[in-house]
Scaffold this motif. Structure first.
Motif, PDB file in Angstrom:
ATOM      1  N   THR A   1      12.878  11.141  -7.914  1.00 54.82           N
ATOM      2  CA  THR A   1      12.003  12.190  -7.389  1.00 54.82           C
ATOM      3  C   THR A   1      10.525  11.856  -7.526  1.00 54.82           C
ATOM      4  O   THR A   1       9.747  11.988  -6.573  1.00 54.82           O
ATOM      5  CB  THR A   1      12.296  13.529  -8.089  1.00 54.82           C
ATOM      6  OG1 THR A   1      13.651  13.894  -7.829  1.00 54.82           O
ATOM      7  CG2 THR A   1      11.376  14.626  -7.576  1.00 54.82           C
ATOM      8  N   TRP A   2      10.103  11.402  -8.712  1.00 49.78           N
ATOM      9  CA  TRP A   2       8.670  11.150  -8.882  1.00 49.78           C
ATOM     10  C   TRP A   2       8.213   9.940  -8.077  1.00 49.78           C
ATOM     11  O   TRP A   2       7.076   9.916  -7.561  1.00 49.78           O
ATOM     12  CB  TRP A   2       8.298  11.008 -10.361  1.00 49.78           C
ATOM     13  CG  TRP A   2       8.638   9.724 -11.043  1.00 49.78           C
ATOM     14  CD1 TRP A   2       9.776   9.417 -11.717  1.00 49.78           C
ATOM     15  CD2 TRP A   2       7.799   8.567 -11.131  1.00 49.78           C
ATOM     16  NE1 TRP A   2       9.713   8.138 -12.221  1.00 49.78           N
ATOM     17  CE2 TRP A   2       8.509   7.596 -11.891  1.00 49.78           C
ATOM     18  CE3 TRP A   2       6.517   8.252 -10.665  1.00 49.78           C
ATOM     19  CZ2 TRP A   2       7.981   6.334 -12.171  1.00 49.78           C
ATOM     20  CZ3 TRP A   2       5.991   6.994 -10.942  1.00 49.78           C
ATOM     21  CH2 TRP A   2       6.728   6.049 -11.687  1.00 49.78           C
TER      22      TRP A   2
ATOM     23  N   CYS B   1       3.322  11.021  -0.650  1.00 49.63           N
ATOM     24  CA  CYS B   1       1.940  11.512  -0.707  1.00 49.63           C
ATOM     25  C   CYS B   1       0.973  10.507  -0.091  1.00 49.63           C
ATOM     26  O   CYS B   1       0.110  10.871   0.718  1.00 49.63           O
ATOM     27  CB  CYS B   1       1.535  11.813  -2.148  1.00 49.63           C
ATOM     28  SG  CYS B   1       2.187  13.346  -2.808  1.00 49.63           S
TER      29      CYS B   1
ATOM     30  N   HIS C   1       7.995  11.084  -4.424  1.00 48.62           N
ATOM     31  CA  HIS C   1       6.817  11.933  -4.237  1.00 48.62           C
ATOM     32  C   HIS C   1       5.545  11.092  -4.084  1.00 48.62           C
ATOM     33  O   HIS C   1       4.710  11.363  -3.198  1.00 48.62           O
ATOM     34  CB  HIS C   1       6.674  12.879  -5.433  1.00 48.62           C
ATOM     35  CG  HIS C   1       5.452  13.734  -5.386  1.00 48.62           C
ATOM     36  ND1 HIS C   1       5.319  14.794  -4.507  1.00 48.62           N
ATOM     37  CD2 HIS C   1       4.293  13.693  -6.117  1.00 48.62           C
ATOM     38  CE1 HIS C   1       4.145  15.365  -4.691  1.00 48.62           C
ATOM     39  NE2 HIS C   1       3.502  14.714  -5.652  1.00 48.62           N
ATOM     40  N   GLU C   2       5.363  10.079  -4.906  1.00 50.63           N
ATOM     41  CA  GLU C   2       4.163   9.249  -4.833  1.00 50.63           C
ATOM     42  C   GLU C   2       4.076   8.500  -3.508  1.00 50.63           C
ATOM     43  O   GLU C   2       3.009   8.421  -2.888  1.00 50.63           O
ATOM     44  CB  GLU C   2       4.120   8.258  -6.000  1.00 50.63           C
ATOM     45  CG  GLU C   2       3.736   8.890  -7.317  1.00 50.63           C
ATOM     46  CD  GLU C   2       3.273   7.869  -8.340  1.00 50.63           C
ATOM     47  OE1 GLU C   2       3.317   6.644  -8.055  1.00 50.63           O
ATOM     48  OE2 GLU C   2       2.860   8.290  -9.438  1.00 50.63           O
TER      49      GLU C   2
END
Length: 211
Positions: free
Chosen positions: A18-19, A26, A22-23
């Motif tokens: 997930t992280w 973005c 997300h990066e």
């Protein structure tokens, strides 16, 4: 990270994905919104290529280590473990051993069905800082995942994503456009998703165990 049960392992893999997802998204979204005349665009594209690759490599390495550490805590013996994992455990255990030591270990494993397996997780999930398709196959074989269905993406990994990443990492002024940067980001996300699915399916079905 101490993973004590299957649900914790699945959650750890989800969190790791997930992280990173997300990066990438973005930065990809910001690049998509930038005008082609923006002086920040080219450095941002190069950064996206580097970020996308680093998350691909980091994800595979970390979730593979989570899985192997979980197996170590389960304490399964060879009679309970899938032969692919028995083979990889033995293969790495024999590294740097003399012929006599190797023979003794092989004899012990062959004659004791309750032999407790040990996993050298750092070595077994080693990406060589260059996670091409060949290295991915080694890691996948080590943990018993069949990635033959991903073979069509070999060129995407080796040439489109990794090839350009290496040029940038070695200081080359490689010409990249917005579409290329977005493609690399999409490849990274796609490969992380597919590896995640294969690993989590194996965990959910416990196909790492001997049937």
């Amino acid at each position: 990270m101490k993973i004590r049960c299957k649900s914790e392992l699945q959650d750890s893999i989800d969190s790791e994905y997930t992280w990173r997802f997300h990066e990438i998204v973005c930065m990809k979204t910001e690049i998509q919104s930038m005008n082609d005349s923006n002086k920040r665009l080219y450095p941002m594209i190069r950064s996206l290529v580097m970020l996308s690759y680093s998350h691909w490599e980091g994800f595979v390495k970390h979730v593979t280590k989570y899985f192997l550490d979980y197996l170590s805590r389960l304490g399964l013996d060879q009679s309970q473990t899938h032969p692919a994992l028995v083979a990889s455990s033995l293969n790495y255990a024999l590294n740097n051993k003399s012929r006599t030591e190797s023979n003794r270990l092989i004899y012990e494993i062959l004659t004791d069905k309750h032999y407790k397996l040990h996993y050298q997780s750092e070595a077994m999930c080693d990406t060589k800082s260059n996670l091409n398709f060949e290295v991915l196959e080694v890691i996948s074989t080590n943990i018993g995942i069949d990635i033959s269905g991903l073979s069509l993406k070999e060129k995407q990994i080796d040439e489109i994503m990794l090839g350009r990443r290496n040029k940038i990492a070695h200081g080359e002024n490689d010409s990249l456009d917005k579409e290329y940067g977005i493609e690399v980001a999409d490849i990274s996300i796609s490969m992380m998703t597919e590896f995640k699915t294969l690993l989590q399916n194996m965990i959910a079905t416990e196909s790492f165990k001997q049937r």
